[in-house]
Design an enzyme around this catalytic site. Structure first.
Site, mmCIF file in Angstrom:
data_model
loop_
_atom_site.group_PDB
_atom_site.id
_atom_site.type_symbol
_atom_site.label_atom_id
_atom_site.label_comp_id
_atom_site.label_asym_id
_atom_site.label_seq_id
_atom_site.Cartn_x
_atom_site.Cartn_y
_atom_site.Cartn_z
ATOM 1 N NE ARG A 21 50.093 44.080 38.268
ATOM 2 C CZ ARG A 21 49.467 42.935 38.077
ATOM 3 N NH1 ARG A 21 48.853 42.705 36.938
ATOM 4 N NH2 ARG A 21 49.416 42.018 39.005
ATOM 5 C CE LYS A 35 46.068 36.202 33.167
ATOM 6 N NZ LYS A 35 46.920 37.367 33.466
ATOM 7 N N PRO A 61 47.344 39.903 27.721
ATOM 8 C CG PRO A 61 47.888 38.369 26.054
ATOM 9 C CD PRO A 61 48.492 39.305 27.055
#
Ligand SMILES: [Zn+2]
Length: 282
Positions: free
Chosen positions: A266, A61, A2
């Site tokens: 990544r 977050k 998320p």
């Protein structure tokens, strides 16, 4: 994982379903999500029962629910955490970790497959939990100061994407939104902050806000049931992404195939024509 818009959708869900209620019952079904709470599951339960939720707030977050006496219930969704609002007799979800029985008769559930997320009670944390005070303001916060962030970015020789992901500088930006904002601003992820102009950085920060607002408005459209949110994943694929995940597909602006490069274990996706690499890089 998320990102900020998804977490904001969760905050809105908690504001609608949890604020104003009293936590009447707490069940800890797995110790890991409460590992940051001093004393673990039993203490978490004892510390929360009977407390009223007065607000639902967020920084980056992290979410927190201020309680009626200056403490706060802090939550981080990690990779896969979800809050759900259910009736108490609804069948348990796979990976259900925590149940909070609310005075409205509904049940707030924390479901987390991978359990990088978690919740804990922050003593005196209602205004801002000390554990997250080092986190920078996010671009959607009314107090976000783009001019100050702009100056800090241009003082650092770090690559611009690495800076965007630095949660102490500006919070809430993850890999996807960083790549999308950089594509919109036509900046390569490895451009050093010291080599960017004030105008380039100002435009980039505008694009970050625009991309997040667009994602939030789309994330919000599915928010009409008791399901407080989404783990983010389904939402990503509904969205119109220009760079992220589009390796070898034509750039929506110029038709050049989008490239993928390794970045901090990544990937970074960019258009090699619109987003020229810094000198010496390919
Ligand atoms: Zn292009």
């Amino acid at each position: 994982m998320p990102e900020l818009p998804e977490v904001e959708v969760v905050r809105l869900g908690l504001a609608a379903h949890a604020v104003g209620t009293v936590i009447e019952r707490v069940e800890v079904l797995h110790p890991r999500p409460v590992r940051r709470h001093p004393g673990g599951g039993a203490a978490f339960q004892a510390d929360l029962v009977g407390r009223r939720v007065t607000d639902a707030r967020r920084r980056g977050k992290y979410l927190w629910l201020p309680l009626d006496d200056c403490d706060a219930l802090v939550a981080h969704l990690g990779m896969s955490g979800q809050f759900l609002v259910q009736t108490p007799d609804a069948p348990a979800e796979r990976n259900l970790r925590l149940r909070f029985g609310l005075s409205t008769g509904t049940e707030l559930r924390f479901v987390d497959q991978r359990m990088f997320g978690g919740v804990w009670l922050s003593a005196g944390g209602a205004e801002l939990p000390a554990e997250i005070a080092h986190i920078g303001l996010d671009p959607m916060d009314p107090d976000f100061d783009p001019a100050a962030v702009n100056r800090r970015i241009r003082r650092s020789a770090s690559g611009i994407k690495r800076q965007l992901l630095n949660q102490t500088l500006v919070s809430g930006i993850g890999n996807i939104y960083a790549d999308e904002a950089l594509w919109q601003a036509r900046l390569h992820s490895e451009r050093p902050g010291t080599r960017l102009t004030r105008t380039e950085v100002a435009n980039l920060l505008d694009q970050v806000q625009a991309v997040m607002s667009a994602a939030l408005s789309q994330g919000g459209t599915s928010f009409d049931s008791l399901y407080v949110n989404i783990n983010g994943q389904s939402g990503y694929f509904d969205r119109s992404l220009h760079a992220y995940g589009r390796e070898a597909q034509p750039c929506d602006r110029c038709g050049t195939p989008i490239r993928r490069i390794e970045f901090m274990n990544r990937s970074s996706y960019f258009c090699p024509a619109c987003q020229r690499p810094p000198r010496g890089r390919r």
